[in-house]
Design an enzyme around this catalytic site. Sequence first.
Site, PDB file in Angstrom:
ATOM      1  N   ARG B  57       0.802  -1.218   0.000  1.00  0.00           N
ATOM      2  CA  ARG B  57       0.000   0.000   0.000  1.00  0.00           C
ATOM      3  C   ARG B  57       0.837   1.271   0.000  1.00  0.00           C
ATOM      4  O   ARG B  57       0.499   2.227  -0.674  1.00  0.00           O
ATOM      5  CB  ARG B  57      -1.036  -0.018   1.123  1.00  0.00           C
ATOM      6  CG  ARG B  57      -0.496   0.012   2.507  1.00  0.00           C
ATOM      7  CD  ARG B  57      -1.510  -0.558   3.454  1.00  0.00           C
ATOM      8  NE  ARG B  57      -1.546  -2.004   3.317  1.00  0.00           N
ATOM      9  CZ  ARG B  57      -2.627  -2.729   3.511  1.00  0.00           C
ATOM     10  NH1 ARG B  57      -3.751  -2.164   3.825  1.00  0.00           N
ATOM     11  NH2 ARG B  57      -2.564  -4.029   3.386  1.00  0.00           N
ATOM     12  N   THR B  58       1.933   1.280   0.757  1.00  0.00           N
ATOM     13  CA  THR B  58       2.705   2.518   0.814  1.00  0.00           C
ATOM     14  C   THR B  58       3.328   2.822  -0.546  1.00  0.00           C
ATOM     15  O   THR B  58       3.285   3.954  -1.030  1.00  0.00           O
ATOM     16  CB  THR B  58       3.791   2.439   1.902  1.00  0.00           C
ATOM     17  OG1 THR B  58       3.181   2.104   3.138  1.00  0.00           O
ATOM     18  CG2 THR B  58       4.506   3.765   2.056  1.00  0.00           C
ATOM     19  N   LYS B  85      24.574  -6.895  -6.513  1.00  0.00           N
ATOM     20  CA  LYS B  85      25.949  -7.101  -6.984  1.00  0.00           C
ATOM     21  C   LYS B  85      26.967  -6.509  -6.023  1.00  0.00           C
ATOM     22  O   LYS B  85      28.142  -6.433  -6.331  1.00  0.00           O
ATOM     23  CB  LYS B  85      26.140  -6.433  -8.358  1.00  0.00           C
ATOM     24  CG  LYS B  85      25.220  -6.924  -9.444  1.00  0.00           C
ATOM     25  CD  LYS B  85      25.502  -6.149 -10.730  1.00  0.00           C
ATOM     26  CE  LYS B  85      24.432  -6.392 -11.778  1.00  0.00           C
ATOM     27  NZ  LYS B  85      24.504  -5.352 -12.830  1.00  0.00           N
ATOM     28  N   ARG B 107      12.059   3.463   1.685  1.00  0.00           N
ATOM     29  CA  ARG B 107      11.765   2.565   2.796  1.00  0.00           C
ATOM     30  C   ARG B 107      12.979   1.665   2.997  1.00  0.00           C
ATOM     31  O   ARG B 107      13.553   1.155   2.028  1.00  0.00           O
ATOM     32  CB  ARG B 107      10.536   1.708   2.499  1.00  0.00           C
ATOM     33  CG  ARG B 107      10.396   0.540   3.478  1.00  0.00           C
ATOM     34  CD  ARG B 107       9.093  -0.166   3.359  1.00  0.00           C
ATOM     35  NE  ARG B 107       8.007   0.672   3.876  1.00  0.00           N
ATOM     36  CZ  ARG B 107       6.783   0.208   4.098  1.00  0.00           C
ATOM     37  NH1 ARG B 107       6.476  -1.038   3.850  1.00  0.00           N
ATOM     38  NH2 ARG B 107       5.848   1.004   4.567  1.00  0.00           N
ATOM     39  N   HIS B 135       7.484   6.151  10.653  1.00  0.00           N
ATOM     40  CA  HIS B 135       6.687   6.048   9.430  1.00  0.00           C
ATOM     41  C   HIS B 135       5.786   7.284   9.393  1.00  0.00           C
ATOM     42  O   HIS B 135       4.581   7.193   9.600  1.00  0.00           O
ATOM     43  CB  HIS B 135       5.877   4.751   9.445  1.00  0.00           C
ATOM     44  CG  HIS B 135       5.300   4.365   8.104  1.00  0.00           C
ATOM     45  ND1 HIS B 135       5.353   5.189   7.002  1.00  0.00           N
ATOM     46  CD2 HIS B 135       4.659   3.243   7.708  1.00  0.00           C
ATOM     47  CE1 HIS B 135       4.754   4.591   5.983  1.00  0.00           C
ATOM     48  NE2 HIS B 135       4.320   3.404   6.383  1.00  0.00           N
TER      49      HIS B 135
END
Lengths: 180, 312
Positions: B57-58, B85, B107, B135
């Site tokens: 959702r975010t 990598k 995030r 958040h």
Amino acid sequence: MPIKEKALVMGPEDIVRVLKRISHEILERNKGCQNLVFVGIQKRGIPLAERIAGNIRDLENQIMPLGKLDISFYRDDIGQKIKSDIQVTDIPFDIKDKDIILVDDVLFTGRTIRAALDAIMDMGRPKTIQLVVLVDRGHRELPIRADYAGKNIPTSLDEFIDVKVREIDGQDKVTICSKQ
Amino acid sequence: MLTGRSLLRSDDLSVEEIGLVLKNADLFMEVLERKVKKVPTLRGKTIANIFFEPSTRTRTSFELAAKRLSADVVNFAASTSSLKKGESIIDTIDTIISLKVNLLVIRHGHSGVLNFIAKHIKVPIINAGDGKNQHPTQALLDAYTIKKKFGTFSGLKVAIVGDFLNSRVARSNVELFSRVGMEVMIVAPPMLLPSDYTVLGVPVKTAIDQVIDHVDVVYMLRMQFERQKRKLYPSIEEYNRFLTLNSARLQKMKKGSVVLHPGPVNRGIEISEEVMDGAAAGNRILIPDQVTHGVAIRMALLYLILSQQEEA
């Protein structure tokens, strides 16, 4: 920057007369008010739109749909400057195939009206959009004109037109001011 | 006021600025109800969504918010990137910035990584959740949801229930909710509380039954199983006994009170199946509203950060 009031160009009675004349012109050109809806541009276009719609209600005995439009999201100068006091947009009717009477206080560069036209077009396809302004001060930067103008006031670029309406400012007047 | 600034923690915003974001969210809610749900406001701007941790959702909310403002969006998922990598985080971020993006939404699974990135770059960052830390956009959209429902914050009692220890949502929300004038309390057993919870200065209860009949907002936190290295709670049965919102508890709720959850819900743990599905909950459950409001809040933030303010 200090602001100097240079001349009073319209007083309360002048504004009443001008809005009455415009109301009649709108009815004449549209052959009545059957298909009209009103949209005022935030902020001072809204009380002006309300007054014209009120005049037409008195003349034709019919209540006119009235919407509010804020054009901030459609401005072309984002990244330059943005107003922090954005107002609501509320157009509580379908504009499809309607004759929209778009109302603002001052017509200057034409950029606000350009933004308003884009905003309206995103909401539907009106039959016509007709522009009412209380004052046309010239200096257009886009090919836009008013269909109904209260008063043409030639200005220089270092002047500006200050419109006050009683619903917002407590008094009705139009003055030419200069920044000095 | 917010032009060019980063939002890493909920207390990066003053109460006045929170008010400005919520007011602007109202304007964008109107845009979201139009037939054409798009305005040209951020045309020509580019926003990078950088997610080092999974999210539905975010991420979609930020992507949709950016697109509805006509910004370009690049999505970047760590699992498919050159980080695999062995590229360092800063090198990865620098690469993305070299692509001329105007704002980063990030995030990350570790608390504090965003502060580290923010020190190295000049592009504004919005924190979309960092570890157990913060958040802030969730706190804003929750506050907005509460404001829309009650019209005010002052005097509202809010109980934040569940896995406080691992929750970044809880940290952002307690802080922001208290500051805007709500009376916040925490409901969590000791093993789901951080050792320093007293610094928050809010009362703590251990069972939902102690608060259920007199709070206006019940805010259920998601049990963060992915952040629990060892099992922190003895059993689901015990959780159900003390913390789960079930039908019986729903019945006891104060008239007009509401339930929020940041999602995704662990059904049968925070909220019982029958409450999630049942009509009994009526209009108490505001979880869908939270999701809708999230887009408007993020539009408001992107708009305020990426536009220049004119003196009013």
